[in-house]
Design a protein around this motif. Sequence first.
Motif, PDB file in Angstrom:
ATOM      1  N   GLN A1094      45.483  12.397 -16.061  1.00 23.02           N
ATOM      2  CA  GLN A1094      46.689  11.569 -15.995  1.00 23.02           C
ATOM      3  C   GLN A1094      47.942  12.437 -15.954  1.00 23.02           C
ATOM      4  O   GLN A1094      48.873  12.179 -15.189  1.00 23.02           O
ATOM      5  N   PHE A1192      43.010   4.208 -20.340  1.00 25.06           N
ATOM      6  CA  PHE A1192      43.466   4.710 -19.035  1.00 25.06           C
ATOM      7  C   PHE A1192      43.250   3.675 -17.941  1.00 25.06           C
ATOM      8  O   PHE A1192      43.032   4.009 -16.782  1.00 25.06           O
ATOM      9  N   LEU A1195      45.555   3.886 -14.790  1.00 26.56           N
ATOM     10  CA  LEU A1195      45.213   5.021 -13.930  1.00 26.56           C
ATOM     11  C   LEU A1195      43.974   4.712 -13.100  1.00 26.56           C
ATOM     12  O   LEU A1195      43.946   4.959 -11.882  1.00 26.56           O
TER      13      LEU A1195
END
Length: 1524
Positions: A1094, A1192, A1195
């Motif tokens: 990330q 996440f 993402l």
Amino acid sequence: MADRGQMENEGDENSTYLPTEIRDWSKHHVKHWALNMACVEGECADILLQQNINGPSLLLLEKSDLLEVGVTLGPAKLIIHKRDELLKLKKEQLINPTSNQSGRPCKPYPFHRHHDACRYKVNSVLDVTESGASDYIEPCHEYKGYINTSEATAENKMKKFTDEVIRFAAACMNSRTNGTIHFGVGDKPEFIHGQVLGVSVQDKEAYVTALPQAIEGHFEHKHIPAAKMCIKPPRFVEVLNPDMTSTEKFVIEVDIVPESEICKENIYHIFSLDTRKSKKKVKSKETEKEEMKRLFIRDHSSSRDLLAPTTFAKPLEEYNRFLDSVSQLSLLRKQAEEKHLRVVKSSVQGSRLSEMITGGSQSLDKSNYERYVIVTNKSHLVQLESLEFLLELNPTAVLDFDPETTKSGLKKHFEDKSTINVHLPVKYKITEAVEDIACKLKLTRNISWILCNGGIEREMPSEVDDWLIEKGASVRDVISFLCRKDVLPHTRFLVVFLLLSTVSEKMDPLLETFSIFWQELRGTEQILCICENEDAFTCWKDLIETRYGLDIKKRSIYELSFAEVNGTILSLLSDNRKSSRFLPCGGGSKVMLKKKVETSLDTLNVLCVNQCEGGNEDKSLIEETFYKGGKVSWWNFYFSEQPGSMPFIKRDKFDFIVDTILPLLNSLRKACVSFNLFHLTGCGGTTLGMHVLWTLKDKYRCAVLKDRTADHAVVAEQVVNLLMYETTEQSSRIPVLLMLDDFEEMEDTYDLQMLIEKECVKRKIGSKSPQVILLNCMMTEFWEKAESTEDAVFIGNNLSEMEQRQFEKKLEEIEKTYKNADTFYAFMIMKKNFAPEYIQGVARNTLKSFSIRHKQAQLIAVLALLNVYCKGATLSVSLCEEFLDLQAKPHCGSSDVKAGFGKFSTLVTCCTEEGTVVFEAVRMIHSSMAEHCLRELTSTYSVTKAEITDLLLTTEKFYECIQGRDKLKKDVHTMLVKRQHLVKGEDSQFSPLIQDISKETPGVEENVLFNAAKRFEKDAIIFQLLARYQYLKKRDFREAKDWAKNAKELSKDNSYIYDTSAQVIKHELKSEIQSDKEDLIKPEKLKDYLRMAQSATESFRETQVIAKKEATLRIQNKRDNSPYNTAGCLGEIQVAVIIIEILEKIPVFSSGNVRHDILSEVLSGRTTIQKVKMNDSKVSKHASYYHILQEFDELLHSLRYNMKKHFDFLDNFHVNLSHRFTLKDSREERTQQELFRCFQRYSELFCKMDSTELMKNKNLSIKLQIHKGRQFLEMKKADTHSGILNCLSNGTPADIMVEVVRKYAFILSHTPESDRSVRDKVNLIYANVVLSCVKPESQHLRPYKLLIDLLCKVLQGQIPYGESLALYFIAVAMMWPTEIVMSQPVESQKVAIYVSQMRTSFWNEMKSVFNGKSPVVHFFLGKKQGYAHLVHLREIERCVSSKENFASLWQNGKIWKHERVKELLCRVTGEVQRKYILVDTRNVGSKIELIPMNKSQLCGKLEGAKVSFVIGFSMKGPLAFDIY
């Protein structure tokens, strides 16, 4: 002074002296004032005397009082006005006692001279008093204010002038004394005695004409010739303001020279009135009385009439005594003349000047001074023609203290003869890097004319007393700047004080300037003073001695006139320097190259047809320097052509260039063409290039680019100036052949070529053949023996047999002439055919007993290192002198820096660095010698490259010398940073130096880089290099991040620096994954990996943002051709691939195809982690993984979308935009290879399908078939128009293209009309067009007419923003008006509109990434119908045989002359309209605007002229090629 005889007659001996106060005047004073100051007639003055008007009564007078006593109105008003003016003046003097005087004495203009550079300053005081005869030769003086004439008529004003001159002249002639009468010089009581006032002179010629006429009217007829010889013409001496600007006033002076041979024993009576006028009137008694003869003599400060009426008993007694003394006076005059005959003085100052101006060489061509600085003051018109020597000195700077120099002074005179850059002193204040200032000022390129006392840009001049406070500091900045060692060569420049006006005041700016130079140069050895005469020198010398205690006599020239100075200096030039230089013109004619024009071409070294002719250069010295490794000069070619000399060695490629390449280039139809001469260093490539120019100097206007770092736009302008110089008719113009020596990148050559084309277009220079040919002589690191092509020649380190024979013959000639031929190493290296054993032997013998402790050894080691790893690197002579503690003596030439190298002197040679500031430098004699020296140091003396590099980086002495320091730092920087970009294989990770150090002494390179960071402490690129080293070699990612962070702080707007920061994180992530040996990734590791991923993604996105900002700035700055940086997009894709690989190694997604499909769904955003978790039977086991994945979610959810977005963007970028000048770019090809690798991983996950199963399974739903079809299209990159077009270039098999067409046909046929997307329809059209190119016989091709119908329907509907460019491009290409009658004639008539809309769409979509790129031409208009009327570039390539170089043919435009290509393509006609072409179409009234690919092909074409051309279709719009 008035006639003293008259005053005595009226009984007042002292009446000529006017008391200061008016109330103290007597009636005689009033009469004298009325006659001389108020300028009234004698009759009116007599009335005042008769009425007893004295000072007090004058103060009370009214105009009516004067009228009552008989004074007429005119004189009455004049008397009252002059009285009031006098009262006002006295009142002002009481308020400001110093306003009317300066108190500064000055010398009168030299007697009996008319052309001296002498001026007066207003209110200065002549330091001589009014006087009578002294020694007959020393002139007496008389002053006349002559300022109260504003209301007098021109006739009365001239009468007063001539009457005063005649009276004074007669007195001087009778007294046999020289004399000068001054008009415009004041006297008491109104002014100081001798105060310079000046008078306005409207017509000088009137005074010159009136005086001889007055002589004829006042002198006796028999004495008129003598009087005309004795009375000299009036002289007009300019009067200046205190700030040296002109007052527009003059002092009128008349010299009287009664030579004994002319006057003999004559006496000179004059008549009181002009006899010519009186004869015309009837004579009355009174007139006759006025016409009585008068005899004037000089009596002290007055002229007295000996025949004036007197009250003495014997009125003529004094007159008779004078007559008796005339013979004695004549004798005394003759004796005085003999005594004062000028003695011819013997002088040696001519030879002293020759010595001092050249530093002892006695030749300006070989002067020991490299530069000159001139300091000068106000010039006079008569001096200018005697100052031509200044042009030959070619001064770096002129410090001019004349505020009117731009209007009427020295600068005005020379600006028509040389290129001058005018500056104010403030420009020299150091506010930025010295090199940047020198670059902006064009220092050492053109003459810098510095106005030190105003004169431009509203800079007002200063008076002498105020100059030091107002301008002194800025002029000190100028001098300090010029005396810096990095600006002018230390001890090798001369400061010439050229005193054009006398310096007589202790506050004169030139004195302060002298003082500053004296301090900066620490003495007067680099100062030369030139004065025109001894009087001016005496003033100058006394002032300097008084203020500074210096005796400058030994550094001064003062016994020579400026004409003699000029002749002496010009005589120091060789015949070559004196003679005119000529350029070739058409038809074998020649034109003279003016000096000003040549100096204006300051980026070019122009080769003239008579180059070197008449020169006196030392042939032996020049040839010896060349054979020892010095750069070839024009003299070498010149000497080789002289009788008795062997011709210059002709390389094998010489004839090929002259006889084949150049004639071929001349047949092309571009304004500027180029060819390349590639060579290994030290193999004679530059020499060959210059040999070609020398041979062709009669056929081309030849030049060499001096400085490869010069602004290309400026170079282009100067090249075209050279082309167009003195040519008006096209037929008389011959091309420029410009040699470019050692450009670092091919981009530089192409950029200059385009700018020259642009300049030709700007000036509308049209021609059917090239106007400029660029000979690009470029060093190459890697070379394999290759055949020469039509635009490239290769010179390697292997001589042919013929070349070796020539070298052997040349050696025989050299050995006959030179006894030291064995030290001609550069020549011998080539003669030995670059034999390594020879070079190694020389290196070993020369370096014998080498010790790195010695300074000479350190210097030669550093020089060798620089010359191996940075081509063209040098060390300035000044640096070497300081490092070796050599002392250069001013005025005796520079030290022999080569001798300072001791036994290593044969390994080095001197050269001139043509950079921002020109300076002398030292380099190794040959690159091969430098390489073998480095090897010898390592193998024999254990001196490693790391040790030498550290010595260079850590030794302050290398950076203390300012001259050449910036160049050295740039070379060191290049040596550390610049990597090799290989044509094949991957680029190197580090520079060759760092890689070699790493191999030779592993690990030591880190210390070298740390030292580099200390030396370049604020250099983002060095910090970036350290970051790369840490993450690539050391794998120390924390350290790498710190260096990357420091680099970003130093360069916040550089996307490449930001990319490095992102690369650090990406490589850290890859390193962590590689070190993880587990089959499955554990939860804690997963979190770390995704966090790094990330972070890397965000960092790459930051890079993209900065890249877009850079692109925006480049649009504004049209001179920056740097391409868009796509590294951020590629980096984000690479990180996404790593994320996929990470996720494939966790249990949630790692087992079987089902889990694999789930991963695809998650990353596509079609399902969430939460849903996957809910459906997972092993949810408890995988709980920790799901918890991390949900962190996440954003993402992961958008990963496919972002990857696809970047793939599409990069495809669009690479497919539709190409390198500006070549068809392929190796670095872009490597980028595309990485993109292909990443897309393979992408397609494996997101486009996985079994096409065999799809075809067998008839029960699959239509929807699923469409889905699978789209997966296939995406996998083949056929889901975008760019991807489909790319199928033509990447060799996609025909069966794949058939399948693409079938898939689109299926999708559209099974989709409701309302749901069919514009993109699918457009892509179907593209797919059919591409299929027609790869397999024209395919049965799956739609009929062309149906495709046109589909296209027209799409055009009639709503067009989404993102689809407009692709649609309009294919519409323009397919619907281009031809003889074919289309089914949709209305739509075909709109092609001009589509062209306009396509250009708008292109600009909106591609403007941010277009910089530095050229639009790809996807198709050309062919002769056939249907699909065949679109001809792809590959089809044109197939027309060229394997023996021909297609890239070369494309670049130089010869491809259009190829017969098979001509048969293939359709030529279209049109007419020229401004910068465009309006294409003729079959539709009446419909005109389509085309942009020419080479705009220069339109130059010279008249508006409306008919032309023919080939049409190419690009996304930017249709382009016209090969315009005739």
